[in-house]
Design an enzyme around this catalytic site. Structure first.
Site, PDB file in Angstrom:
ATOM      1  N   ASP A 200      -1.997   2.562  -2.611  1.00 45.46           N
ATOM      2  CA  ASP A 200      -2.349   3.583  -1.618  1.00 45.46           C
ATOM      3  C   ASP A 200      -3.743   4.143  -1.895  1.00 45.46           C
ATOM      4  O   ASP A 200      -4.005   5.311  -1.638  1.00 45.46           O
ATOM      5  CB  ASP A 200      -1.311   4.712  -1.558  1.00 45.46           C
TER       6      ASP A 200
ATOM      7  N   HIS B 143     -12.215   8.392   0.873  1.00 46.22           N
ATOM      8  CA  HIS B 143     -12.827   9.300   1.861  1.00 46.22           C
ATOM      9  C   HIS B 143     -14.208   9.655   1.344  1.00 46.22           C
ATOM     10  O   HIS B 143     -14.456   9.591   0.139  1.00 46.22           O
ATOM     11  CB  HIS B 143     -12.003  10.595   1.997  1.00 46.22           C
TER      12      HIS B 143
ATOM     13  N   LYS C 206       3.936  -0.537  10.430  1.00 42.51           N
ATOM     14  CA  LYS C 206       3.931   0.747   9.725  1.00 42.51           C
ATOM     15  C   LYS C 206       4.363   1.895  10.622  1.00 42.51           C
ATOM     16  O   LYS C 206       3.821   2.074  11.715  1.00 42.51           O
ATOM     17  CB  LYS C 206       2.511   1.026   9.181  1.00 42.51           C
TER      18      LYS C 206
ATOM     19  N   HIS D 209      -0.029  -1.867  -0.693  1.00 41.19           N
ATOM     20  CA  HIS D 209      -0.330  -0.696   0.166  1.00 41.19           C
ATOM     21  C   HIS D 209      -1.775  -0.279  -0.097  1.00 41.19           C
ATOM     22  O   HIS D 209      -2.081   0.281  -1.147  1.00 41.19           O
ATOM     23  CB  HIS D 209       0.621   0.465  -0.145  1.00 41.19           C
TER      24      HIS D 209
ATOM     25  N   HIS E  67      -5.731   1.115   1.743  1.00 41.75           N
ATOM     26  CA  HIS E  67      -6.628   1.528   2.836  1.00 41.75           C
ATOM     27  C   HIS E  67      -8.051   1.093   2.478  1.00 41.75           C
ATOM     28  O   HIS E  67      -8.555   1.498   1.428  1.00 41.75           O
ATOM     29  CB  HIS E  67      -6.619   3.051   3.004  1.00 41.75           C
TER      30      HIS E  67
ATOM     31  N   ALA F 202      -6.688  14.008   2.953  1.00 41.24           N
ATOM     32  CA  ALA F 202      -5.732  13.520   1.958  1.00 41.24           C
ATOM     33  C   ALA F 202      -6.083  12.086   1.579  1.00 41.24           C
ATOM     34  O   ALA F 202      -6.304  11.252   2.454  1.00 41.24           O
ATOM     35  CB  ALA F 202      -4.323  13.563   2.536  1.00 41.24           C
TER      36      ALA F 202
ATOM     37  N   ARG G  31     -10.446   1.156   5.177  1.00 40.62           N
ATOM     38  CA  ARG G  31     -11.231   1.689   6.299  1.00 40.62           C
ATOM     39  C   ARG G  31     -11.870   0.545   7.088  1.00 40.62           C
ATOM     40  O   ARG G  31     -11.374  -0.551   7.094  1.00 40.62           O
ATOM     41  CB  ARG G  31     -12.280   2.704   5.805  1.00 40.62           C
TER      42      ARG G  31
ATOM     43  N   LEU H 174      -1.340  12.500   0.323  1.00 42.72           N
ATOM     44  CA  LEU H 174      -0.034  12.656   0.962  1.00 42.72           C
ATOM     45  C   LEU H 174       0.798  11.400   0.756  1.00 42.72           C
ATOM     46  O   LEU H 174       0.246  10.301   0.917  1.00 42.72           O
ATOM     47  CB  LEU H 174      -0.195  12.936   2.464  1.00 42.72           C
TER      48      LEU H 174
ATOM     49  N   HIS I 147       4.882   4.587  -1.039  1.00 44.80           N
ATOM     50  CA  HIS I 147       4.395   5.620  -1.969  1.00 44.80           C
ATOM     51  C   HIS I 147       5.436   6.710  -2.230  1.00 44.80           C
ATOM     52  O   HIS I 147       5.208   7.882  -1.932  1.00 44.80           O
ATOM     53  CB  HIS I 147       3.080   6.234  -1.492  1.00 44.80           C
TER      54      HIS I 147
ATOM     55  N   HIS J 247       6.106   5.738   6.158  1.00 45.59           N
ATOM     56  CA  HIS J 247       5.546   6.960   5.549  1.00 45.59           C
ATOM     57  C   HIS J 247       6.643   8.004   5.671  1.00 45.59           C
ATOM     58  O   HIS J 247       6.863   8.571   6.746  1.00 45.59           O
ATOM     59  CB  HIS J 247       4.263   7.413   6.261  1.00 45.59           C
TER      60      HIS J 247
ATOM     61  N   ASN K 294      -4.072   2.461   9.788  1.00 42.92           N
ATOM     62  CA  ASN K 294      -4.416   3.797  10.325  1.00 42.92           C
ATOM     63  C   ASN K 294      -5.922   4.001  10.415  1.00 42.92           C
ATOM     64  O   ASN K 294      -6.471   4.943   9.844  1.00 42.92           O
ATOM     65  CB  ASN K 294      -3.750   4.909   9.482  1.00 42.92           C
TER      66      ASN K 294
HETATM   67  O1  DOR Z   1      -3.213  10.383   0.832  1.00 40.91           O
HETATM   68  C1  DOR Z   1      -3.120   9.663   1.806  1.00 40.91           C
HETATM   69  N1  DOR Z   1      -4.187   9.074   2.361  1.00 40.91           N
HETATM   70  N2  DOR Z   1      -1.922   9.472   2.345  1.00 40.91           N
HETATM   71  C2  DOR Z   1      -1.749   8.819   3.490  1.00 40.91           C
HETATM   72  O2  DOR Z   1      -0.644   8.727   3.936  1.00 40.91           O
HETATM   73  C3  DOR Z   1      -2.921   8.292   4.236  1.00 40.91           C
HETATM   74  C4  DOR Z   1      -4.053   8.068   3.354  1.00 40.91           C
HETATM   75  C5  DOR Z   1      -5.337   7.890   4.117  1.00 40.91           C
HETATM   76  O3  DOR Z   1      -5.394   7.071   5.040  1.00 40.91           O
HETATM   77  O4  DOR Z   1      -6.316   8.564   3.773  1.00 40.91           O
HETATM   78 ZN    ZN Z   2      -1.338   4.950   2.597  1.00 33.82          ZN
END
Ligand code: DOR
Ligand code: ZN
Length: 348
Positions: free
Chosen positions: A252, A256, A104, A16, A18, A268, A20, A224, A179, A141, A44
């Site tokens: 996860d 950011h 997802k 899992h 991210h 989040a 970007r 999250l 998660h 999720h 996402n």
């Molecule tokens: O904390 C999180 N960040 N939870 C998520 O479900 C998405 C993720 C994000 O893409 O930033």
């Molecule tokens: Zn995630």
């Protein structure tokens, strides 16, 4: 092989992640590719990965952004973003592609870039039926979005209102509860069939919800599902270190920019890929369960997804490694977990 200060184990995968897109990819991918052979890439994006064609293009952008040394050793495993309008033919295309490994389900509004997610899962039942037939896993999720439900209860209410029904209606569907953060989720997964598994992040095992408010508000600990009470953190550690094949590693890691975290309405997500396996070694070591780390990090995931286990090895040693205050992220910067502190394990 695990001793007190060193562990050599099969190279792990991150189930899992991210990373970007575009200018951000190159800033974060090396941390993952250095440690993991494969990672499940979350779909996402600002413009979500809703089709196999988009997944293919995103996969190419990821591979292009990898340093040369990892282009042949790291395999991005792609996912599709489920919407109310996803068709069964799109799912069949994804299954035939060979590079899309899961779909997802983001409840619309549950988290970052989820606005185009699912507003009515019943509208997706034909798609879930096709996925069950094809053996394509559904990644969930698991949080309700009802604003009247307390944010700390959203996972439990999701289990009661949605997940139990889905598992009953689609007993052959492979489901990964992503998660997980609560004892309720641990118990649901343990009690469900072998088609149901869960990923567990390092941050949900390292921190309880007090970490959000220690001495003041801590935006870099906001993710999250939100961090939970200590009893839930303990339940996650117990599940992860139990040796149960239903639980596996999914960081996860969710980078950011500093400005979008240190903000009146902060995003989040916690970045953990700089210690993607080291944080877990620390957790398993403290639980006196280093001998269970390899199966959690390197065996249970591929076994569930029906993929081969990796063949090469990594070695982790007990050593203090400084963590930077921040690192360049696109043309901004990102603040990683435990910024300015240290890792307790290092990867050779
Ligand atoms: O904390 C999180 N960040 N939870 C998520 O479900 C998405 C993720 C994000 O893409 O930033
Ligand atoms: Zn995630």
């Amino acid at each position: 092989m695990a001793s007190k200060n060193k562990i050599t184990m099969t190279r792990p995968d991150d189930w899992h992640l991210h990373v970007r897109d575009e200018k951000f990819l190159a800033s974060v991918l090396p941390d993952t590719a250095k440690r993991f052979a494969r990672a499940i890439m979350m779909p996402n994006l600002t413009d979500p990965v809703t089709t196999t064609e988009r997944a293919s293009e995103y996969r190419d952008r990821i591979i292009n952004a990898l340093p040369n040394e990892y282009k042949l050793t790291f395999d991005p495993l792609m996912t599709l973003y489920l919407t109310d309008r996803t068709t069964t033919s799109e799912i069949k295309k994804a299954c035939d592609s060979g590079f899309v490994h899961a779909v997802k389900w983001y409840p619309a509004g549950a988290t970052t870039n989820s606005a185009k997610g699912v507003s009515d899962i019943v509208a997706c039942y034909d798609v879930l039926e096709t996925m069950a037939e094809e053996g394509m896993p559904l990644l969930v999720h698991g949080e309700v979005t009802d604003p009247s439900v307390d944010v700390f209860d959203r996972e439990k209410v999701f289990i009661d209102q949605f997940l139990e029904g889905i598992l009953k209606n689609f007993p052959t569907l492979k489901v990964v509860f992503e998660h997980i953060t609560t004892e309720h989720a641990v118990n649901l997964v343990i009690g469900a069939s072998d088609n149901v598994a869960a990923t567990i992040t390092a941050h949900h095992m390292l921190l309880n919800r007090n970490a959000l408010f220690k001495g003041g508000i801590r935006p870099h600990h906001y993710c999250l599902p939100v961090l939970k009470r200590e009893n839930h953190r303990q339940a996650l550690i117990k599940a992860a270190t139990s040796g149960n094949k239903k639980f596996f590693l999914g960081t996860d890691s969710a980078p950011h920019t500093r400005s979008s975290k240190e903000n009146a309405c902060g995003c989040a997500g916690i970045y953990t890929s700089h210690g993607g396996i080291e944080f877990y070694a620390e957790i398993f070591d403290k639980a006196d369960a280093l001998d269970k780390l390899e199966a959690f990090a390197s065996f249970h995931g591929p076994d569930f997804y029906g993929l081969k286990r990796n063949r090469d090895k990594i070695t982790l040693s007990r050593a203090t490694v400084a963590i930077k205050d921040s690192f360049p992220f696109g043309d901004e910067e990102c603040v990683p977990l435990r910024a300015g502190g240290s890792l307790e394990w290092s990867i050779d």
